[in-house]
Design an enzyme around this catalytic site. Structure first.
Site, PDB file in Angstrom:
ATOM      1  N   HIS A 228       1.671   3.146  48.076  1.00 42.47           N
ATOM      2  CA  HIS A 228       1.848   4.634  48.616  1.00 42.47           C
ATOM      3  C   HIS A 228       2.858   4.717  49.648  1.00 42.47           C
ATOM      4  CE1 HIS A 228      -0.247   8.675  48.896  1.00 42.47           C
ATOM      5  NE2 HIS A 228       1.240   8.938  49.215  1.00 42.47           N
TER       6      HIS A 228
ATOM      7  N   GLU B  68      -7.522   4.893  47.793  1.00 42.46           N
ATOM      8  CA  GLU B  68      -6.650   4.236  48.582  1.00 42.46           C
ATOM      9  C   GLU B  68      -7.311   3.406  50.036  1.00 42.46           C
ATOM     10  OE1 GLU B  68      -2.812   6.281  49.158  1.00 42.46           O
ATOM     11  OE2 GLU B  68      -2.619   6.525  46.943  1.00 42.46           O
TER      12      GLU B  68
ATOM     13  N   ARG C 295      -0.100  12.102  43.244  1.00 38.96           N
ATOM     14  CA  ARG C 295      -1.471  11.853  43.899  1.00 38.96           C
ATOM     15  C   ARG C 295      -2.191  11.140  43.047  1.00 38.96           C
ATOM     16  NH1 ARG C 295       0.936  12.527  48.149  1.00 38.96           N
ATOM     17  NH2 ARG C 295       0.179  14.186  49.740  1.00 38.96           N
TER      18      ARG C 295
END
Length: 431
Positions: free
Chosen positions: A391, A372, A343
């Site tokens: 991601h 993000e 993360r």
């Protein structure tokens, strides 16, 4: 009773006996047996005192929340044995069911990855009562005992506690993701503890694909792929030295299922593995880990100072946010590579950028970020020694479908048979 039913029940009973034998051999509470059962992974930094404290603590908390049991209760699609056992048991021996499963789904109506739950036949004794994104979407007269939570539900951190309070019959919440940061809140902690609600997640579904990415990232820098691609584009034949991964040290920050999968694959490359985790004694007998540290700042700096490649796979919790900080990057071994696949908020991004620009790090491979999507103005885009992915390094075409299947095929039958659920999560810890 049919022969098939007898065989199934014998299989279950024998499995239970075997697990009890393994438990008596491996449990930290059984010190007299440990020396014969555990391998020689180095145990560091006051683990004996921590173990003794945990032994006292586990007597006052539910077994499903006991970290000392995690080696038996966490699921991995490559390593877990008896996959689908209770699903098969319910199919062949319906009388094994001790409770029905009345499910509500907190998700988008058109979430394609929930198709197996929404449209396909469910195990006998289970039913889907409704799908919705808020309390108002569900009939107040419903009496669900299972809540399935999808990341597709907007504002899930706010909605989830409201649903649990509105439907106190819910006894189990399953999150269709490995991380539960999208539902974290103080209110969730209060409600789950007050109503004694169990929480599980989809841990173990995404570990192998992320481990492949981690070792790819190591090779990307070891073989200098940017130079290789640049020379190919320029039609330039110029030999250069490359590095081996064999003999290098792979440091892993956050030694959960993803971290352990990275260690397992790194071991196949001949790498030495050092790890950092909240409870080091849980990895004392791990065949893939040469050394394990606790989660102190001193341990973090030591791991950074001895690792050639550092994988961060820690979850984002109140305790871990900003854990990989400037002090860690200042301690880093010369020419090391940093890889983040856990993360983004766990890492101090400004300190990371500074280490990359000043040459303390050889490079970084980043799949997760503090914000993000990564803003176009972020300096990381401009650094030649950074490999950026959006991601998606666990995003196979089937990964979320498989997460739903895990709920239906593994944990739901366990719930209906009254067995311990896999992948328990403590909302207070965040994992």
């Amino acid at each position: 009773m049919t022969m098939t039913t007898t065989m199934i029940r014998s299989f279950v009973n024998n499995t239970t006996i075997c697990r009890r034998v393994v438990s008596s051999c491996s449990s930290p509470a059984r010190g007299g047996v440990q020396a014969a059962c555990f391998h020689s992974t180095r145990w560091t930094l006051n683990d004996q005192q921590e173990q003794q404290a945990r032994e006292k603590e586990v007597t006052s908390i539910p077994a499903w929340r006991d970290p000392a049991m995690r080696q038996y209760m966490f699921w991995n699609r490559e390593d877990s044995t008896d996959q689908g056992k209770y699903s098969y048991l319910l199919e062949m021996s319906p009388e094994s069911m001790i409770q029905e499963a009345r499910i509500m789904s907190l998700s988008e109506q058109n979430d394609e990855t929930n198709k197996a739950l929404d449209e396909e036949p469910l195990p006998p004794g289970s039913s889907l009562l409704g799908i919705g994104k808020s309390v108002q979407d569900f009939d107040s007269s419903l009496k669900p005992n299972v809540l399935f939570v999808s990341p597709s539900c907007p504002h899930a951190a706010v909605v989830l506690p409201e649903v649990l309070e509105a439907f106190p019959s819910i006894k189990w919440v399953h999150c269709r993701s490995a991380g539960i940061d999208f539902v974290e809140s103080d209110r969730l902690i209060e409600v789950t503890e007050a109503q004694n609600i169990r929480v599980t997640n989809a841990k173990g579904q995404f570990s192998s694909s992320l481990a492949e990415y981690a070792l790819f990232a190591c090779s990307y820098f070891a073989k200098d792929l940017p130079r290789m691609m640049r020379q190919q584009k320029e039609r330039k034949w110029e030999k250069y030295n490359v590095e081996e991964l064999r003999g290098k040290t792979l440091g892993i920050v956050g030694y959960g299922d993803i971290g352990r999968s990275c260690a397992k694959l790194g071991t196949q490359y001949g790498m030495r593995i050092v790890a950092l985790r909240r409870h080091p004694y849980l990895s004392r007998d791990d065949p893939f880990c040469n050394k394990v540290y606790d989660r102190s700042a001193e341990s973090m700096q030591k791991l950074f100072s001895e690792s050639d490649y550092i994988v961060c796979s820690a979850p984002s919790t109140v305790e871990t946010r900003g854990m990989v900080n400037a002090a860690a990057f200042e301690s880093v071994k010369n020419n090391a590579v940093f890889i983040n696949l856990g993360r983004g908020p766990v890492v101090d991004e400004n300190a990371l950028i500074k280490a990359l620009k000043e040459g303390n790090l050889k490079g970084a491979a980043l799949d997760v970020f503090a914000q993000e999507p990564l803003p176009e103005s972020n300096e990381l885009w401009d650094l030649d020694n950074v490999l950026i992915s959006p991601h998606n390094m666990d995003q196979t075409s089937t990964f979320m479908h498989e997460a739903t299947e895990f709920f239906l095929r593994e944990n739901l039958p366990r719930f209906m048979c009254g067995k311990d659920l896999l992948n328990p999560v403590d909302p207070r810890l965040g994992y």
